[in-house]
Design a protein around this motif. Sequence first.
Motif, PDB file in Angstrom:
ATOM      1  N   THR A  39      45.358  42.509  32.579  1.00  0.00           N
ATOM      2  CA  THR A  39      45.361  41.380  33.515  1.00  0.00           C
ATOM      3  C   THR A  39      46.110  40.197  32.925  1.00  0.00           C
ATOM      4  OG1 THR A  39      43.220  42.082  34.420  1.00  0.00           O
ATOM      5  CG2 THR A  39      43.905  39.806  34.853  1.00  0.00           C
ATOM      6  N   LYS A  59      54.722  33.371  38.232  1.00  0.00           N
ATOM      7  CA  LYS A  59      55.673  33.234  39.329  1.00  0.00           C
ATOM      8  C   LYS A  59      55.282  32.072  40.228  1.00  0.00           C
ATOM      9  CE  LYS A  59      57.005  38.109  39.559  1.00  0.00           C
ATOM     10  NZ  LYS A  59      57.027  39.325  40.396  1.00  0.00           N
ATOM     11  N   LYS A  60      53.978  31.908  40.443  1.00  0.00           N
ATOM     12  CA  LYS A  60      53.510  30.837  41.317  1.00  0.00           C
ATOM     13  C   LYS A  60      53.701  29.478  40.667  1.00  0.00           C
ATOM     14  CE  LYS A  60      50.140  33.678  43.750  1.00  0.00           C
ATOM     15  NZ  LYS A  60      48.725  33.837  44.129  1.00  0.00           N
ATOM     16  N   LYS A  75      49.809  40.845  33.281  1.00  0.00           N
ATOM     17  CA  LYS A  75      50.275  40.666  34.653  1.00  0.00           C
ATOM     18  C   LYS A  75      50.393  39.191  35.005  1.00  0.00           C
ATOM     19  CE  LYS A  75      50.923  43.568  37.182  1.00  0.00           C
ATOM     20  NZ  LYS A  75      52.177  44.331  37.447  1.00  0.00           N
ATOM     21  N   LEU A  76      49.421  38.390  34.577  1.00  0.00           N
ATOM     22  CA  LEU A  76      49.458  36.952  34.848  1.00  0.00           C
ATOM     23  C   LEU A  76      50.621  36.279  34.123  1.00  0.00           C
ATOM     24  CD1 LEU A  76      45.658  36.050  34.656  1.00  0.00           C
ATOM     25  CD2 LEU A  76      47.078  36.088  36.700  1.00  0.00           C
ATOM     26  N   SER A  77      51.002  36.837  32.987  1.00  0.00           N
ATOM     27  CA  SER A  77      52.089  36.265  32.183  1.00  0.00           C
ATOM     28  C   SER A  77      53.437  36.898  32.506  1.00  0.00           C
ATOM     29  CB  SER A  77      51.780  36.444  30.689  1.00  0.00           C
ATOM     30  OG  SER A  77      50.545  35.835  30.350  1.00  0.00           O
ATOM     31  N   ASN A  78      53.460  37.760  33.536  1.00  0.00           N
ATOM     32  CA  ASN A  78      54.692  38.427  33.962  1.00  0.00           C
ATOM     33  C   ASN A  78      55.337  39.252  32.846  1.00  0.00           C
ATOM     34  OD1 ASN A  78      54.623  37.331  36.604  1.00  0.00           O
ATOM     35  ND2 ASN A  78      55.489  35.422  35.872  1.00  0.00           N
ATOM     36  N   SER A 108      49.487  33.836  38.535  1.00  0.00           N
ATOM     37  CA  SER A 108      50.688  34.397  37.934  1.00  0.00           C
ATOM     38  C   SER A 108      51.708  33.313  37.636  1.00  0.00           C
ATOM     39  CB  SER A 108      51.298  35.441  38.878  1.00  0.00           C
ATOM     40  OG  SER A 108      52.563  35.849  38.414  1.00  0.00           O
ATOM     41  N   SER A 160      41.331  41.239  38.497  1.00  0.00           N
ATOM     42  CA  SER A 160      42.321  40.380  39.138  1.00  0.00           C
ATOM     43  C   SER A 160      41.642  39.294  39.974  1.00  0.00           C
ATOM     44  CB  SER A 160      43.253  41.221  40.020  1.00  0.00           C
ATOM     45  OG  SER A 160      44.178  40.393  40.691  1.00  0.00           O
ATOM     46  N   THR A 183      41.430  35.141  39.309  1.00  0.00           N
ATOM     47  CA  THR A 183      41.738  34.158  40.359  1.00  0.00           C
ATOM     48  C   THR A 183      40.602  33.155  40.504  1.00  0.00           C
ATOM     49  OG1 THR A 183      43.080  35.783  41.555  1.00  0.00           O
ATOM     50  CG2 THR A 183      42.316  33.860  42.792  1.00  0.00           C
TER      51      THR A 183
END
Length: 241
Positions: free
Chosen positions: A140, A185-186, A143-146, A183, A173, A177
């Motif tokens: 996780t 990206k946001k 994924k959050l850190s791309n 993420s 996930s 949140t």
Amino acid sequence: MSSILQNNAERLGIRDSPTIQKAESFLRVLNTKPASKTISDVAKIIMCLDLAATALGQGFDKDTAVKLSGLRKSGYQNNLNNLEKILNLDKPITVSELCVQLSCTEVKDLAEKILANYQERDTKIKDLEHPQYVAAAVYTGCKLSNIRVDKIQFRAISRLKVAQWNELLEEFSKFATSLGLVSGKKRAKKGVEDQEVMESENIEAQPLKPKEKVEVIEEYEVWKERILQEATAEILRNEIK
């Protein structure tokens, strides 16, 4: 056998003596255990090097190891888990150890934060030492850190079936949140907003254009007096000439 181990160690970029010696020690023990005889000699050597590197906190090229072993990723990890048990090395894996093992040390702090909060919230967890929770937390965090990661490799480490692993990932996930973690990206959206603010400030900072002159309309009496004065002045100039 030691020459084969040395050759494979070099192919994996392992040159330090402590790691190679520990791998040789693991191999000697495994060769006395019937349960390890179902694994090929080359695969066994590769896995001993893997276990030795992990035990000493050294980085390890897992992708190359899987290719050299001749196994699929899931088969490699399952056999590695079995060898850990045979060697009594199946101690609980930590977030830090897993991050080193999978070359994603930059998410260590984030993954530890997720795991600590998850364990504190979920009082129903019975086996906190099960690797599924550490694997899910690190995955996780990646994924959050791309950071691109191998989901199959993480699932093999978690020792869960596909459906169980996917369900756990969804739970982690949603939990991340709820902690306000999003993420990367946001986060880029904030940069766009900052750019818009800067552009707006630049527009406001631009100097104003000078105002156009406004034509003033004279009153009749004022205009008449001015014209008479100009005419008188013109007559005097002509007389002087």
